[in-house]
Design an enzyme around this catalytic site. Structure first.
Site, mmCIF file in Angstrom:
data_model
loop_
_atom_site.group_PDB
_atom_site.id
_atom_site.type_symbol
_atom_site.label_atom_id
_atom_site.label_comp_id
_atom_site.label_asym_id
_atom_site.label_seq_id
_atom_site.Cartn_x
_atom_site.Cartn_y
_atom_site.Cartn_z
ATOM 1 N N ILE A 69 0.825 -1.198 0.000
ATOM 2 C CA ILE A 69 0.000 0.000 0.000
ATOM 3 C C ILE A 69 0.863 1.253 0.000
ATOM 4 O O ILE A 69 1.914 1.309 0.647
ATOM 5 C CB ILE A 69 -0.954 -0.036 1.223
ATOM 6 C CG1 ILE A 69 -2.102 0.940 1.055
ATOM 7 C CG2 ILE A 69 -0.213 0.168 2.528
ATOM 8 C CD1 ILE A 69 -3.259 0.651 1.989
ATOM 9 N N ASP A 70 0.443 2.246 -0.756
ATOM 10 C CA ASP A 70 1.131 3.533 -0.805
ATOM 11 C C ASP A 70 0.683 4.374 0.396
ATOM 12 O O ASP A 70 -0.306 4.049 1.057
ATOM 13 C CB ASP A 70 0.787 4.236 -2.126
ATOM 14 C CG ASP A 70 1.444 5.593 -2.245
ATOM 15 O OD1 ASP A 70 2.645 5.712 -1.948
ATOM 16 O OD2 ASP A 70 0.744 6.552 -2.619
ATOM 17 N N LYS A 71 1.399 5.458 0.666
ATOM 18 C CA LYS A 71 1.051 6.305 1.813
ATOM 19 C C LYS A 71 0.142 7.468 1.407
ATOM 20 O O LYS A 71 -1.051 7.476 1.704
ATOM 21 C CB LYS A 71 2.314 6.848 2.492
ATOM 22 C CG LYS A 71 2.014 7.771 3.700
ATOM 23 C CD LYS A 71 3.288 8.237 4.364
ATOM 24 C CE LYS A 71 3.958 9.366 3.611
ATOM 25 N NZ LYS A 71 3.187 10.645 3.669
ATOM 26 N N THR A 72 0.711 8.438 0.693
ATOM 27 C CA THR A 72 -0.017 9.670 0.391
ATOM 28 C C THR A 72 -1.208 9.418 -0.525
ATOM 29 O O THR A 72 -1.061 8.877 -1.617
ATOM 30 C CB THR A 72 0.925 10.703 -0.260
ATOM 31 O OG1 THR A 72 2.024 10.944 0.605
ATOM 32 C CG2 THR A 72 0.184 12.014 -0.502
ATOM 33 N N ALA A 99 -2.202 -1.285 -3.699
ATOM 34 C CA ALA A 99 -3.154 -0.184 -3.670
ATOM 35 C C ALA A 99 -2.391 1.134 -3.700
ATOM 36 O O ALA A 99 -1.490 1.353 -2.888
ATOM 37 C CB ALA A 99 -4.032 -0.259 -2.422
#
Length: 335
Positions: A34-37, A220
């Site tokens: 999963i990405d952060k921003t 994601a």
């Protein structure tokens, strides 16, 4: 039939499924990258502070940055432009704009080559190390100043990720942001594995590494930087609030951008697979019973045969059973 009904059910709760095979694969996923921003966080960062360096003023730093960033669609770019507008600063004309995924943006501003990129550790003021993103404004290798931004995790992020972990999914956060910022957000939402300061190619390589270990990997994300990794994952999920490139590279799009959509999509995936197995039974059971009877298997014993009309009715009922069972997916609760 099951997949078609599931696709319609998903659309009703804001989940668009581009690739039907993704419904089957999502039920088997054991690692979610999963990405952060914009994925774990709101994706609406705001400028917290501006630090000038080498004789420049705070207004100059934010003005240079905003003049370049107005040509970018990144959430951080929008935040910087908004900050400049709120300060009443007049933006300057730029030329030769260049955006490099994972590296930042650059342009000629008032005769100077200015770049806006992720700040490195030594460039981040000690007082702002608790922020979530730091941007450096640079001219010919000279740092004009740094901009500190903050972005809050989505309200549903922690509960959703905890539910996925309880379901046996390993959560890994990969981000291009500074490691300290990534670890801070990871701690807030309960992610044990988090890596920062990654280039798009490095995210891609980590996805490949996980797949080589035998994991079924879902990714994601929402940004341009995530597109290569999304395309490589077994199942790719884009936030509908993200970039068109990320959405185009994905199998599934969560329109509202809420992480709960991933949980709902996984539940629907499992219900669909159960429904498919039931439909296979309905499709074959009548034939497995009817064909031997029609061939006269019971005639020597019981004197029974199967009328062609009854055989035709059984075949029709087989199809009707499949359709009726598939339509039950419309009523599946995805809460």
């Amino acid at each position: 039939m099951s997949v078609m009904v599931a696709g319609g059910r998903a659309a009703l709760v804001g989940i668009l499924i581009r690739n039907a095979a993704a419904i089957e694969t999502l039920a088997q996923v054991d690692v979610l990258v999963i990405d952060k921003t914009g994925t774990v966080t709101e994706g609406k960062p705001s400028v917290v502070s501006v630090h000038a360096a080498n004789g420049n003023s705070q207004h100059e730093v934010i003005r240079y940055a905003a003049s370049i960033e107005r040509s970018s669609s990144h959430p951080i770019a929008r935040a910087i432009v908004s900050a400049a507008t709120a300060r009443g600063l007049e933006l300057m004309q730029t030329s030769d704009f260049l955006s490099t995924p994972g590296s930042g943006v650059a342009a000629n501003v008032d005769g100077r080559k200015i770049s806006v990129r992720r700040a490195t550790g030594s460039e981040i003021p000690v007082s702002d190390r608790e922020g979530t993103s730091w941007i450096a404004v640079v001219s010919d290798d000279t740092v004009l100043g740094t901009i500190c931004l903050a972005d809050s995790p989505k309200p549903e992020a922690r509960d959703t990720l905890m539910s996925l972990k309880k379901d046996g999914v390993r959560i890994v956060m990969l981000s291009g942001d500074d490691l300290s910022a990534v670890l801070k957000v990871a701690e807030e939402v309960g992610i044990a594995e988090a890596v920062g300061s990654l280039m798009p190619q490095e995210k891609l390589e980590r996805i490949r590494s996980l797949k080589a270990e035998g994991f079924v990997v879902a990714m994601a994300g929402d940004g341009v930087n995530d597109a290569p990794a999304l395309a490589e994952a077994d199942v790719s999920i884009a936030m509908g609030t993200g970039t068109d490139v990320a959405i185009e590279a994905s199998d599934i799009t969560v329109l509202r951008g809420d992480l709960g959509g991933i949980l709902r999509a996984r539940k629907l995936s499992r219900e669909t697979m159960v429904n498919i197995r039931q439909n296979l039974f309905f499709a074959f059971a009548y034939n497995l019973i009817g064909i031997p009877v029609a061939a006269g298997a019971l005639y020597p014993i019981l004197g029974l045969t199967l009328s062609p009309m009854l055989a035709a009715a059984a075949m029709t009922f087989s199809s009707v059973s499949v359709i009726a069972n598939a339509l039950r997916l419309r009523r599946v609760s995805l809460d």
